[in-house]
Write a protein that holds these residues in place. Structure first.
Motif, PDB file in Angstrom:
ATOM      1  N   GLY A   1      10.430 -44.965  41.245  1.00 41.90           N
ATOM      2  CA  GLY A   1       9.544 -43.218  41.166  1.00 41.90           C
ATOM      3  C   GLY A   1       8.597 -43.040  40.096  1.00 41.90           C
ATOM      4  N   VAL A   2       8.740 -42.019  39.717  1.00 40.41           N
ATOM      5  CA  VAL A   2       7.314 -42.038  38.444  1.00 40.41           C
ATOM      6  C   VAL A   2       7.986 -40.945  37.493  1.00 40.41           C
ATOM      7  N   VAL A   3       8.155 -41.004  36.236  1.00 38.32           N
ATOM      8  CA  VAL A   3       8.192 -40.374  35.314  1.00 38.32           C
ATOM      9  C   VAL A   3       7.205 -40.174  34.632  1.00 38.32           C
ATOM     10  N   GLU A   4       6.922 -39.057  33.802  1.00 37.93           N
ATOM     11  CA  GLU A   4       5.528 -38.339  33.155  1.00 37.93           C
ATOM     12  C   GLU A   4       5.822 -38.087  31.596  1.00 37.93           C
ATOM     13  N   VAL A   5       4.109 -38.428  30.529  1.00 43.19           N
ATOM     14  CA  VAL A   5       4.731 -38.105  29.745  1.00 43.19           C
ATOM     15  C   VAL A   5       3.254 -37.578  28.930  1.00 43.19           C
ATOM     16  N   ALA A   6       3.286 -36.247  28.256  1.00 42.77           N
ATOM     17  CA  ALA A   6       1.869 -35.881  27.772  1.00 42.77           C
ATOM     18  C   ALA A   6       2.324 -35.356  26.862  1.00 42.77           C
ATOM     19  N   GLY A   7       0.576 -34.988  25.673  1.00 43.11           N
ATOM     20  CA  GLY A   7       1.315 -34.388  24.629  1.00 43.11           C
ATOM     21  C   GLY A   7       1.852 -33.022  24.543  1.00 43.11           C
ATOM     22  N   PRO A   8       2.061 -32.504  23.184  1.00 49.11           N
ATOM     23  CA  PRO A   8       3.580 -31.101  23.052  1.00 49.11           C
ATOM     24  C   PRO A   8       2.115 -30.000  23.276  1.00 49.11           C
ATOM     25  N   GLU A   9       0.344 -30.064  23.025  1.00 46.22           N
ATOM     26  CA  GLU A   9      -0.607 -29.080  23.692  1.00 46.22           C
ATOM     27  C   GLU A   9      -1.902 -29.210  24.822  1.00 46.22           C
ATOM     28  N   VAL A  10      -1.780 -27.784  25.281  1.00 44.30           N
ATOM     29  CA  VAL A  10      -2.494 -27.487  26.373  1.00 44.30           C
ATOM     30  C   VAL A  10      -3.408 -27.066  25.747  1.00 44.30           C
ATOM     31  N   PHE A  11      -4.731 -27.716  26.322  1.00 43.34           N
ATOM     32  CA  PHE A  11      -6.262 -27.579  26.008  1.00 43.34           C
ATOM     33  C   PHE A  11      -6.339 -26.710  26.778  1.00 43.34           C
ATOM     34  N   ARG A  12      -7.914 -26.224  26.796  1.00 41.63           N
ATOM     35  CA  ARG A  12      -9.206 -25.561  27.956  1.00 41.63           C
ATOM     36  C   ARG A  12     -10.247 -27.189  27.671  1.00 41.63           C
ATOM     37  N   LEU A  13     -10.674 -27.670  28.762  1.00 41.82           N
ATOM     38  CA  LEU A  13     -11.293 -29.052  28.324  1.00 41.82           C
ATOM     39  C   LEU A  13     -12.738 -29.109  28.044  1.00 41.82           C
ATOM     40  N   ASP A  14     -13.422 -27.548  28.123  1.00 42.61           N
ATOM     41  CA  ASP A  14     -14.507 -27.915  27.549  1.00 42.61           C
ATOM     42  C   ASP A  14     -14.280 -27.140  26.479  1.00 42.61           C
ATOM     43  N   GLU A  15     -13.121 -26.234  25.504  1.00 41.24           N
ATOM     44  CA  GLU A  15     -13.157 -26.210  24.258  1.00 41.24           C
ATOM     45  C   GLU A  15     -12.752 -27.216  22.813  1.00 41.24           C
ATOM     46  N   LEU A  16     -11.211 -28.270  24.075  1.00 38.05           N
ATOM     47  CA  LEU A  16     -11.753 -29.077  23.760  1.00 38.05           C
ATOM     48  C   LEU A  16     -11.892 -30.327  22.756  1.00 38.05           C
ATOM     49  N   ILE A  17     -13.097 -30.833  23.765  1.00 34.46           N
ATOM     50  CA  ILE A  17     -14.259 -31.320  23.337  1.00 34.46           C
ATOM     51  C   ILE A  17     -15.034 -30.819  23.251  1.00 34.46           C
ATOM     52  N   ARG A  18     -15.582 -29.394  22.590  1.00 30.63           N
ATOM     53  CA  ARG A  18     -16.159 -28.996  21.919  1.00 30.63           C
ATOM     54  C   ARG A  18     -15.982 -28.656  20.665  1.00 30.63           C
ATOM     55  N   ASP A  19     -14.535 -28.504  20.286  1.00 28.52           N
ATOM     56  CA  ASP A  19     -14.747 -28.392  18.708  1.00 28.52           C
ATOM     57  C   ASP A  19     -13.640 -30.416  18.619  1.00 28.52           C
ATOM     58  N   THR A  20     -13.861 -31.201  19.203  1.00 20.39           N
ATOM     59  CA  THR A  20     -13.595 -32.613  18.727  1.00 20.39           C
ATOM     60  C   THR A  20     -15.307 -33.047  18.476  1.00 20.39           C
ATOM     61  N   LEU A  21     -16.276 -32.516  19.063  1.00 16.57           N
ATOM     62  CA  LEU A  21     -17.540 -33.126  18.411  1.00 16.57           C
ATOM     63  C   LEU A  21     -18.057 -32.618  17.407  1.00 16.57           C
ATOM     64  N   ALA A  22     -17.220 -30.873  17.705  1.00 14.05           N
ATOM     65  CA  ALA A  22     -17.531 -30.449  16.302  1.00 14.05           C
ATOM     66  C   ALA A  22     -16.879 -30.500  14.964  1.00 14.05           C
ATOM     67  N   ALA A  23     -15.878 -31.192  14.953  1.00 14.82           N
ATOM     68  CA  ALA A  23     -15.539 -32.129  13.840  1.00 14.82           C
ATOM     69  C   ALA A  23     -15.660 -33.324  13.781  1.00 14.82           C
ATOM     70  N   GLN A  24     -16.267 -34.024  14.185  1.00  8.05           N
ATOM     71  CA  GLN A  24     -17.096 -35.877  13.646  1.00  8.05           C
ATOM     72  C   GLN A  24     -18.540 -35.410  13.769  1.00  8.05           C
ATOM     73  N   ASN A  25     -19.063 -33.562  13.726  1.00  6.59           N
ATOM     74  CA  ASN A  25     -20.226 -33.730  13.340  1.00  6.59           C
ATOM     75  C   ASN A  25     -21.050 -34.132  14.272  1.00  6.59           C
ATOM     76  N   ASP A  26     -20.736 -33.946  15.670  1.00 11.40           N
ATOM     77  CA  ASP A  26     -22.215 -34.335  16.481  1.00 11.40           C
ATOM     78  C   ASP A  26     -22.784 -33.425  16.890  1.00 11.40           C
ATOM     79  N   SER A  27     -24.033 -33.240  17.530  1.00 11.30           N
ATOM     80  CA  SER A  27     -24.654 -31.837  17.756  1.00 11.30           C
ATOM     81  C   SER A  27     -24.662 -31.750  18.846  1.00 11.30           C
ATOM     82  N   ARG A  28     -24.260 -32.203  20.219  1.00  8.21           N
ATOM     83  CA  ARG A  28     -24.059 -32.370  21.387  1.00  8.21           C
ATOM     84  C   ARG A  28     -23.766 -30.346  22.014  1.00  8.21           C
ATOM     85  N   THR A  29     -24.304 -30.280  22.553  1.00  6.65           N
ATOM     86  CA  THR A  29     -23.647 -28.684  22.853  1.00  6.65           C
ATOM     87  C   THR A  29     -22.379 -28.514  24.361  1.00  6.65           C
ATOM     88  N   VAL A  30     -21.877 -28.227  23.962  1.00  6.71           N
ATOM     89  CA  VAL A  30     -20.660 -28.444  24.674  1.00  6.71           C
ATOM     90  C   VAL A  30     -20.893 -26.800  25.451  1.00  6.71           C
TER      91      VAL A  30
END
Length: 248
Positions: A180-209
């Motif tokens: 059968g299937v076993v699942e593994v995930a990280g400990p934190e749930v995010f909103r996809l748009d917010e996660l990528i917005r914060d990631t790009l900001a941390a990387q000094n990426d100027s794209r707008t989400v």
């Protein structure tokens, strides 16, 4: 115990081989650059000899619909047949949380075919479903970019560190088949748009989400829980925010 790791020189495979060897196992990396090609069958019989466990963490070199389907269908079929001849007793495969819910994507249709072939083979098996890796967040942004704008859904996502995925696959490989299937995930749930917005900001990426409820993910629409694991998932310890801070 001899454990053959198909895709053993890639991101997950190399980490998995290292972890298995550290635990005293004979972990053998198998990939085209080691003389093993699951698409052609080259080197399979030799590398699988005397290996009770085979772990497949390989991935299609192309994400185009037809190419991905060809890779997973042919590669998995060749591998399972070679395992049966070699007398393997446990097939472990790495797949993706939400595969069955993302069938409008050609890539995930191909992953579903891979899983179906495993289930129907008669080989004792375990399928590890992982959520998206930390390392692929920029790739998600790139696929959703038009000009300087990144359009993403606000669906939930629970990303996981590749080290933790390798550890989960390793635990599964040395245990009994779950069939059968076993699942593994990280400990934190995010909103996809917010996660990528914060990631790009941390990387000094100027794209707008921009939040777009209809924005596709690998060509498929997202519902709130499409990318999230079920209640029985193993939750890894590494937090994305800590990992991202280290990258910066």
């Amino acid at each position: 115990m001899k454990i053959v790791v198909i895709g053993g020189t890639g991101l997950i495979g190399s980490k998995l081989v290292e972890k298995l060897k550290a635990d005293g196992h004979e972990a053998v990396p198998a990939a085209p650059n080691t003389g093993v090609n699951t698409l052609t069958g080259e080197g399979l019989a030799e590398v699988l000899r005397d290996a009770p466990v085979v772990v497949d963490v390989s991935n299609s070199p192309s994400f185009a619909d037809d190419a991905a389907m060809e890779f997973f269908r042919v590669s998995t079929d060749n591998l399972l047949k070679a395992e049966a001849v070699a007398g393997a007793t446990h097939h472990v495969a790495l797949s993706v949380v939400g595969t069955e819910r993302l069938q409008e994507s050609g890539y995930f249709r191909a992953k579903q075919v891979q899983e179906d072939l495993i289930r129907e083979s008669g080989m004792p098996y375990s399928i590890v479903h992982a959520t998206q890796f930390f390392e692929f967040m920029k790739g998600i942004a790139d696929l959703a970019t038009e000009g300087d704008t990144v359009r993403l859904s606000s669906a939930g996502i629970q990303p996981v560190h590749s080290d933790d995925v390798a550890a989960a696959v390793g635990r599964t490989a040395v245990g009994p088949p779950v069939d059968g299937v076993v699942e593994v995930a990280g400990p934190e749930v995010f909103r996809l748009d917010e996660l990528i917005r914060d990631t790009l900001a941390a990387q000094n990426d100027s794209r707008t989400v921009v939040t777009d409820p209809g924005a596709p993910y690998s060509g498929a629409p997202l519902e709130e829980n499409t990318l999230l694991p079920g209640p029985g998932a193993h939750l890894a310890e590494t937090r994305y925010t800590d990992w991202l801070a280290r990258q910066s």
